[in-house]
Design a protein around this motif. Structure first.
Motif, PDB file in Angstrom:
ATOM      1  N   ASN A 199       5.704   8.804   2.515  1.00  0.00           N
ATOM      2  CA  ASN A 199       5.384   9.627   1.356  1.00  0.00           C
ATOM      3  C   ASN A 199       4.176   9.008   0.655  1.00  0.00           C
ATOM      4  O   ASN A 199       4.277   7.973   0.004  1.00  0.00           O
ATOM      5  CB  ASN A 199       6.606   9.668   0.428  1.00  0.00           C
ATOM      6  N   ARG A 200       3.013   9.689   0.778  1.00  0.00           N
ATOM      7  CA  ARG A 200       1.749   9.133   0.286  1.00  0.00           C
ATOM      8  C   ARG A 200       1.720   9.000  -1.237  1.00  0.00           C
ATOM      9  O   ARG A 200       0.837   8.358  -1.780  1.00  0.00           O
ATOM     10  CB  ARG A 200       0.540   9.961   0.750  1.00  0.00           C
ATOM     11  N   HIS A 201       2.643   9.663  -1.918  1.00  0.00           N
ATOM     12  CA  HIS A 201       2.656   9.557  -3.380  1.00  0.00           C
ATOM     13  C   HIS A 201       3.405   8.317  -3.846  1.00  0.00           C
ATOM     14  O   HIS A 201       3.522   8.064  -5.025  1.00  0.00           O
ATOM     15  CB  HIS A 201       3.274  10.805  -4.007  1.00  0.00           C
ATOM     16  N   ARG A 202       3.917   7.575  -2.865  1.00  0.00           N
ATOM     17  CA  ARG A 202       4.667   6.378  -3.221  1.00  0.00           C
ATOM     18  C   ARG A 202       3.983   5.128  -2.726  1.00  0.00           C
ATOM     19  O   ARG A 202       3.283   5.156  -1.716  1.00  0.00           O
ATOM     20  CB  ARG A 202       6.064   6.450  -2.607  1.00  0.00           C
ATOM     21  N   LEU A 203       4.214   4.026  -3.431  1.00  0.00           N
ATOM     22  CA  LEU A 203       3.723   2.731  -2.976  1.00  0.00           C
ATOM     23  C   LEU A 203       4.887   1.958  -2.360  1.00  0.00           C
ATOM     24  O   LEU A 203       6.043   2.174  -2.705  1.00  0.00           O
ATOM     25  CB  LEU A 203       3.141   1.936  -4.147  1.00  0.00           C
ATOM     26  N   SER A 204       4.518   1.065  -1.461  1.00  0.00           N
ATOM     27  CA  SER A 204       5.540   0.330  -0.737  1.00  0.00           C
ATOM     28  C   SER A 204       5.175  -1.146  -0.679  1.00  0.00           C
ATOM     29  O   SER A 204       3.998  -1.514  -0.668  1.00  0.00           O
ATOM     30  CB  SER A 204       5.635   0.934   0.667  1.00  0.00           C
ATOM     31  N   GLY A 205       6.190  -1.984  -0.671  1.00  0.00           N
ATOM     32  CA  GLY A 205       5.958  -3.415  -0.546  1.00  0.00           C
ATOM     33  C   GLY A 205       7.242  -4.086  -0.106  1.00  0.00           C
ATOM     34  O   GLY A 205       8.194  -3.403   0.268  1.00  0.00           O
ATOM     35  N   ARG A 206       7.252  -5.419  -0.122  1.00  0.00           N
ATOM     36  CA  ARG A 206       8.456  -6.137   0.291  1.00  0.00           C
ATOM     37  C   ARG A 206       8.854  -7.156  -0.767  1.00  0.00           C
ATOM     38  O   ARG A 206       7.997  -7.788  -1.386  1.00  0.00           O
ATOM     39  CB  ARG A 206       8.210  -6.858   1.607  1.00  0.00           C
ATOM     40  N   ASP A 207      10.163  -7.314  -0.924  1.00  0.00           N
ATOM     41  CA  ASP A 207      10.631  -8.367  -1.808  1.00  0.00           C
ATOM     42  C   ASP A 207      10.705  -9.674  -1.013  1.00  0.00           C
ATOM     43  O   ASP A 207      10.393  -9.701   0.197  1.00  0.00           O
ATOM     44  CB  ASP A 207      11.981  -7.981  -2.458  1.00  0.00           C
ATOM     45  N   GLY A 208      11.110 -10.747  -1.662  1.00  0.00           N
ATOM     46  CA  GLY A 208      11.167 -12.037  -0.986  1.00  0.00           C
ATOM     47  C   GLY A 208      12.087 -12.022   0.228  1.00  0.00           C
ATOM     48  O   GLY A 208      11.872 -12.749   1.191  1.00  0.00           O
ATOM     49  N   GLY A 209      13.112 -11.158   0.186  1.00  0.00           N
ATOM     50  CA  GLY A 209      14.058 -11.051   1.289  1.00  0.00           C
ATOM     51  C   GLY A 209      13.545 -10.199   2.428  1.00  0.00           C
ATOM     52  O   GLY A 209      14.280  -9.900   3.351  1.00  0.00           O
ATOM     53  N   ASN A 210      12.271  -9.787   2.339  1.00  0.00           N
ATOM     54  CA  ASN A 210      11.628  -8.942   3.346  1.00  0.00           C
ATOM     55  C   ASN A 210      12.185  -7.520   3.337  1.00  0.00           C
ATOM     56  O   ASN A 210      12.008  -6.766   4.282  1.00  0.00           O
ATOM     57  CB  ASN A 210      11.770  -9.552   4.750  1.00  0.00           C
ATOM     58  N   GLY A 256       0.831  -1.214   0.000  1.00  0.00           N
ATOM     59  CA  GLY A 256       0.000   0.000   0.000  1.00  0.00           C
ATOM     60  C   GLY A 256       0.855   1.249   0.000  1.00  0.00           C
ATOM     61  O   GLY A 256       2.066   1.176  -0.219  1.00  0.00           O
ATOM     62  N   PRO A 257       0.219   2.414   0.247  1.00  0.00           N
ATOM     63  CA  PRO A 257       0.966   3.674   0.210  1.00  0.00           C
ATOM     64  C   PRO A 257       2.089   3.670   1.247  1.00  0.00           C
ATOM     65  O   PRO A 257       1.933   3.119   2.325  1.00  0.00           O
ATOM     66  CB  PRO A 257      -0.087   4.732   0.569  1.00  0.00           C
ATOM     67  N   SER A 258       3.210   4.267   0.886  1.00  0.00           N
ATOM     68  CA  SER A 258       4.353   4.352   1.797  1.00  0.00           C
ATOM     69  C   SER A 258       3.977   5.235   2.988  1.00  0.00           C
ATOM     70  O   SER A 258       3.269   6.232   2.843  1.00  0.00           O
ATOM     71  CB  SER A 258       5.531   4.935   1.030  1.00  0.00           C
ATOM     72  N   LYS A 259       4.457   4.872   4.153  1.00  0.00           N
ATOM     73  CA  LYS A 259       4.112   5.639   5.361  1.00  0.00           C
ATOM     74  C   LYS A 259       4.691   7.044   5.311  1.00  0.00           C
ATOM     75  O   LYS A 259       4.091   7.995   5.788  1.00  0.00           O
ATOM     76  CB  LYS A 259       4.644   4.915   6.611  1.00  0.00           C
TER      77      LYS A 259
END
Ligand code: 5AD
Ligand code: SF4
Length: 409
Positions: free
Chosen positions: A363-374, A358-361
């Motif tokens: 910067n709301r204009h950015r999306l955030s997630g995790r790769d397999g390595g966390n 979801g949105p990065s904490k």
């Protein structure tokens, strides 16, 4: 584990006819889930419960009942806690979550299956701990190790997949020790990897003794098993490790690291370290620093030793001064900043598969997630409509100690 327990309690309360409040301000019931692993954690939970009890007594908010659950309840007991916290309505001991609907005001039904919807879920596979590390209160408050039945775990993960869950994190204090007869933990992993819909399997926490060839071959054969392991080391000094009762030496720990990194150099490793254990000398501390460099951790959580009454090490003098613990903490954290940046720089130019959170904490204009390595990966939202819970491919353009910046490809 506490997050998982809180979710289970929330589900039980909803099944009993309660409704989630928008926030603390309009809640009629608040249950504080406590941790007792360090004194600071316990004080925080009890402080919070005390604040809520005072709010309730003032009667200026909607608050009508305050409960306390978690490991502080096991350590201190209901009687002591009610003495410390006037106005506390009830306590729930670990392993007795099912009592919650009875205890909470207005509850009438029981028997909900705890669940967490969304794209990611925690699944408890083992409870308790038989390790008896000298400093640790966990075995005392959570009891002996117990593996959940294979069939129950498979059924729960299938059920979660059916609800749209993409990622499961298997939980246990020493999760690699899970066993059912001849069935080992890597065999459980292989079975879970067959479940359609589940795209990522994680598990925590691990002990180097569990890093076997059988585990590595499960990683090799099943791409769904994330190449990340949280492998708490606690110290790099053989003398301290022995005192702690960790049951491995520095070399044995590093051999486990080598096994994983020989298999995949980008294998992500994170750890826990304690500074200021009784008698920890400057040389012991330096051994921890060099071990952390040799292991090349992607991330590390550093804890200042906190004596827990009733543990073996509580009988030892807590002889490293607070200021020195603080200094060692800061040294390891700044080492880790540098090391995290070095590790992350190696990934610039590569493409990571990222599960969108979801949105990065920041910067709301950015999306955030995790790769397999966390690893946390962030990119400009403008470029994509990636949905929460979907997997996108992100090319890494910039590395920071705790974050990777990229663009969707
Ligand atoms: N003091 C400081 N840190 C502790 N931990 C566990 N017990 C203590 C203690 N008494 C840390 C360990 C563990 C993490 C969850 O908390 O590093 O891995
Ligand atoms: Fe505590 Fe050691 Fe068990 Fe971890 S493995 S919970 S540190 S006793």
């Amino acid at each position: 584990m506490n997050v998982r327990d809180s979710e289970a309690v929330a589900a039980l309360l909803v099944a009993a006819g309660h409704e989630p409040a928008k926030g603390e301000e309009d809640a009629e019931l608040v249950i504080v889930n406590s941790c007792t692993v360090r004194q600071k954690a316990e004080n925080k939970a009890i402080g919070k419960a005390g604040y809520l009890c005072a709010m309730k007594r003032k009667g200026e908010s909607a608050l009508k009942a305050v409960g306390l659950m978690g490991c502080a309840v096991a350590r201190l007991g209901e009687e002591e806690l009610k003495k410390q916290l006037p106005g506390l309505d009830f306590c729930i001991r670990p392993g007795h979550l099912n009592e919650i609907p009875y205890l909470a005001a207005g509850a009438d039904t029981l028997g909900a299956h705890p669940e967490r919807c969304g794209f990611s879920a925690f699944v408890t596979v083992m409870t308790g701990c038989d390790n008896c590390c000298s400093y640790c209160i966990v075995p005392k408050v959570r009891g002996h190790e117990l593996s959940r039945p294979f069939a129950d775990i498979v059924r729960e993960v299938e059920c979660l997949a059916h609800r749209g869950v993409k990622e499961v994190t298997l939980l246990g204090q020493s999760v690699l020790k899970w066993r059912e007869g001849e069935t080992s933990f890597p065999m459980l992993l292989r079975r879970l990897a067959e479940i359609d819909g589940i795209e990522r399997i994680r598990f925590t926490s691990a002990h180097p003794k569990g890093c076997t060839d059988e585990l590595v071959s499960a990683y090799r054969d099943c791409p769904k098993i994330c190449r990340h392991l949280h492998l708490p080391v606690q110290s790099g000094s053989d003398r301290v490790l022995k005192e702690m009762g960790r049951r491995y030496t520095r070399d044995e720990y590093l051999a486990a690291v080598k096994k994983l990194r020989d298999f995949d150099p980008e294998f992500s490793l994170t750890t826990d370290v304690i500074v200021g254990y009784p008698g920890e000398s400057e040389a012991d501390f330096e051994a921890t620093r060099t071990l952390m460099d040799e292991a090349g951790f992607d991330n590390a959580f550093v804890f200042k030793y906190s004596p827990r009454p009733g543990t073996r090490s509580a009988a030892l003098e807590d002889d490293v001064p607070t200021a020195e613990k603080e200094r060692r903490d800061q040294v390891l954290l700044s080492d880790q900043e540098r090391r995290g940046l070095e590790r992350n720089r190696r990934l610039v130019g590569t493409v990571r598969e990222v599960l969108v959170e979801g949105p990065s904490k920041r910067n709301r204009h950015r999306l955030s997630g995790r790769d397999g390595g966390n690893r946390i990966v962030v990119w400009d939202a403008g470029e994509t409509k990636a949905e929460t819970g979907s997997v996108v491919r992100v090319k890494i353009l910039e590395a920071h100690p705790q974050i990777l910046l990229g663009k969707v490809v």
